[in-house]
Write a protein that holds these residues in place. Structure first.
Motif, short mmCIF file in Angstrom:
data_model
loop_
_atom_site.label_atom_id
_atom_site.label_comp_id
_atom_site.label_asym_id
_atom_site.label_seq_id
_atom_site.Cartn_x
_atom_site.Cartn_y
_atom_site.Cartn_z
N SER A 174 0.84 -1.19 0.00
CA SER A 174 0.00 0.00 0.00
C SER A 174 0.87 1.24 0.00
O SER A 174 1.54 1.54 0.99
CB SER A 174 -0.93 0.03 1.22
OG SER A 174 -1.60 1.28 1.30
N THR A 200 5.84 -0.59 -3.91
CA THR A 200 4.66 0.12 -4.40
C THR A 200 5.13 1.44 -5.01
O THR A 200 6.31 1.80 -4.95
CB THR A 200 3.66 0.39 -3.27
OG1 THR A 200 4.28 1.24 -2.28
CG2 THR A 200 3.22 -0.91 -2.61
N ALA A 321 0.46 -6.58 -9.37
CA ALA A 321 -0.71 -5.85 -8.87
C ALA A 321 -0.38 -4.48 -8.28
O ALA A 321 -1.08 -3.49 -8.57
CB ALA A 321 -1.47 -6.69 -7.86
N PRO A 322 0.69 -4.33 -7.45
CA PRO A 322 0.93 -2.99 -6.89
C PRO A 322 1.18 -1.92 -7.94
O PRO A 322 0.90 -0.74 -7.70
CB PRO A 322 2.17 -3.21 -6.00
CG PRO A 322 2.13 -4.66 -5.64
CD PRO A 322 1.59 -5.35 -6.87
N ILE A 325 -2.75 -1.36 -9.56
CA ILE A 325 -3.92 -1.70 -8.74
C ILE A 325 -5.16 -0.90 -9.14
O ILE A 325 -6.28 -1.41 -9.08
CB ILE A 325 -3.59 -1.53 -7.23
CG1 ILE A 325 -4.64 -2.24 -6.38
CG2 ILE A 325 -3.44 -0.07 -6.86
CD1 ILE A 325 -4.67 -3.73 -6.55
N TYR A 328 -7.16 -2.28 -12.78
CA TYR A 328 -7.84 -3.56 -13.02
C TYR A 328 -9.26 -3.39 -13.56
O TYR A 328 -9.70 -4.19 -14.40
CB TYR A 328 -7.82 -4.43 -11.77
CG TYR A 328 -6.49 -5.14 -11.58
CD1 TYR A 328 -6.20 -6.30 -12.29
CD2 TYR A 328 -5.53 -4.64 -10.72
CE1 TYR A 328 -4.98 -6.94 -12.13
CE2 TYR A 328 -4.31 -5.26 -10.55
CZ TYR A 328 -4.03 -6.42 -11.26
OH TYR A 328 -2.81 -7.04 -11.12
N ILE A 347 -5.57 -9.63 -6.16
CA ILE A 347 -6.12 -8.28 -6.24
C ILE A 347 -7.15 -8.02 -5.13
O ILE A 347 -8.08 -7.24 -5.31
CB ILE A 347 -6.74 -8.02 -7.63
CG1 ILE A 347 -7.82 -9.06 -7.99
CG2 ILE A 347 -5.64 -8.04 -8.69
CD1 ILE A 347 -8.55 -8.76 -9.28
N GLU A 349 -6.94 -6.20 -2.67
CA GLU A 349 -6.97 -4.79 -2.33
C GLU A 349 -8.14 -4.07 -3.02
O GLU A 349 -8.66 -3.07 -2.50
CB GLU A 349 -5.64 -4.15 -2.73
CG GLU A 349 -5.53 -2.65 -2.52
CD GLU A 349 -5.40 -2.25 -1.07
OE1 GLU A 349 -5.44 -1.04 -0.80
OE2 GLU A 349 -5.24 -3.14 -0.21
N LYS A 353 -11.39 -0.47 -2.16
CA LYS A 353 -11.19 0.80 -2.85
C LYS A 353 -12.47 1.63 -2.72
O LYS A 353 -13.28 1.41 -1.82
CB LYS A 353 -10.81 0.54 -4.30
CG LYS A 353 -9.40 -0.01 -4.48
CD LYS A 353 -8.38 1.07 -4.18
CE LYS A 353 -6.97 0.66 -4.52
NZ LYS A 353 -6.00 1.76 -4.30
#
Length: 449
Positions: A174, A200, A321-322, A325, A328, A347, A349, A353
């Motif tokens: 993150s 990240t 993914a980072p 993110i 997607y 995914i 995370e 969102k």
């Protein structure tokens, strides 16, 4: 309803090819950080190319509330007269961060080591998002947080009176959490250390170094170790904000799935911690060309040309993914127009969102006639090939700008029009999305409510 007013239904229809130049707005991540670090420096920071979406404007208002002088001097041009590290004043009213998770979490970090209190709130979407992931490490500095169940907004943060430096391993990738801890570490004595097991986006580290902070990073067996020396005097800067790759994703994706399209998106930031979508699209067979590659303000930049392509589904590496993110949702829309299956794992995370983006895309794609599979941290889209998506549905945007834009782009390539129930949230990050896409030839229009 929209984050900032009545719902604005919007419909996208299949039309001719998209052609021309797409001047997308400035990078949202860099815009937030420019205002915050400008407020924490001593003297006048000048920013050009600032994203003037609602999320960033709300951060500017917050910096004024903490005592900085923030002034708009022209289109995308702003000055910030900072108050210095540790110089924030206690705000007289509640800080409303609207729809911005980035804004509220970074601002909390910036104030957490000053002996002041502030109460934060936001729209319905932001009030539903968890803040414990930021307030937990801020407590290690000596701050106190009091919010709703799960650490949700409204939340009052009481800054540490005698802050201490911390050593913190980020439990899940993150950039927001990492950045909040680093910003808090600015006003703590000694060295604050943040450890990432997966790298990240690194805009905060780059910008802190640019403003004169003592910061370094090294790769070790335990991960990427970032060390910040506290209590610097940050020096004001001249910042040119590159164009936002997350916003560029939409005209680029639309060009790839609308037959005959050829779109140039100039001055796009290509920081490697943000460019995962473009790597993925190239692996799917996208005709993407990076022209005039250069470095501006410490960030890699290029002009990106996208042409219609026959795409093939792939399995996206979870470790990517980072770096993508936020992309997607639009990748899922593109995957629906590819041949074969696209698998997106790692995914989870996306569940926390602006909306549950996995569920939002899955339900909307199903409504448009696309077969999907969904797990806790996985979305699998069974592509229907170029021009194969039936469409003809109304999709829920769920107060989420990226969901709304993703389905509108899908509608440009679907056989029947696609409507989103509320395009209002698009203004939070991409206020010129509608006219920009129309200027390329897209048939996107506001529908009757």
């Amino acid at each position: 309803m929209s984050a900032h007013g009545d719902p604005i239904p919007m419909t996208a229809r299949r039309a001719g090819p998209l052609m021309g130049v797409a001047e997308v707005p400035g990078d949202k991540s860099i815009s937030h950080r420019a205002l915050i670090l400008g407020a924490l420096s001593v003297g006048e920071t000048r920013v050009t190319g600032l994203l003037e979406g609602q999320d960033v404007l709300d951060t500017g208002k917050a910096m004024r509330a903490f005592g900085a002088e923030v002034t708009r001097t022209g289109a995308g041009a702003w000055t910030v007269h900072g108050v210095g590290v540790g110089g924030f004043a206690e705000p007289a009213d509640v800080i409303d961060c609207g729809n911005s998770g980035t804004g509220v979490r970074l601002i909390m970090g910036a104030m957490a080591t000053s002996p002041i209190s502030a109460t934060f709130t936001g729209d319905a979407s932001l009030r539903a998002r968890p803040m414990n992931r930021v307030t937990d490490p801020l407590r290690l500095f000596g701050a106190e947080a009091h919010g709703r169940a799960g650490g949700r907004l409204p939340l009052t943060l009481k800054g540490a009176v005698t802050p201490v430096p911390v050593r913190y391993t980020v439990p899940v990738p993150s950039a927001q959490v990492k950045s909040a801890v680093l910003l808090a570490g600015l006003n703590a004595p000694g060295e604050t250390v943040v450890i990432e097991t997966e790298a990240t986006r690194d805009h905060t580290e780059r910008m802190l170094a640019g403003f004169g902070a003592g910061i370094g990073a090294e790769d070790t067996p335990e991960g990427r170790v970032i060390t910040l020396t506290g209590q610097p005097e940050l020096q004001p800067q001249e910042i040119v904000v590159p164009r936002d790759p997350s916003s560029a994703a939409f005209p680029v994706a639309a060009a790839l799935i609308v037959e005959g399209s050829d779109v140039l998106v100039p001055n796009i930031g290509l920081n490697p911690t943000r460019a995962g979508l473009f790597t993925t699209l190239c692996e799917m067979g996208a005709d993407l060309v990076f022209e005039n590659e250069r470095v501006e303000g410490g960030e890699p930049v290029a002009d990106l040309r996208a042409r219609f392509s026959a795409l093939a589904g792939i399995e996206v590496p979870p470790g990517r993914a980072p770096s993508m993110i936020d992309e997607y949702p639009i990748l899922a829309a593109v995957a629906a127009c590819a041949e074969g299956k696209t698998v997106m794992r790692g995914i989870a995370e996306l569940r926390v969102k602006e909306s549950d983006r996995i569920d939002a895309m899955a339900r909307g794609l199903e409504a448009c006639g696309v077969t999907v599979e969904e797990e806790k941290d996985t979305l699998i889209v069974h592509g229907m090939g170029p021009g194969g998506v039936p469409g003809g549905a109304t999709c829920a945007s769920r107060l989420d700008h990226r969901i709304a834009m993703s389905f509108l782009c899908l509608g440009l390539a679907a056989r029947k029009p696609v409507t989103v129930d509320d395009g209002g949230p698009i203004a939070t990050s991409f206020p010129v999305f509608e006219p920009l896409m129309q200027g390329l030839g897209a048939d996107i229009a506001r529908a009757e409510a």
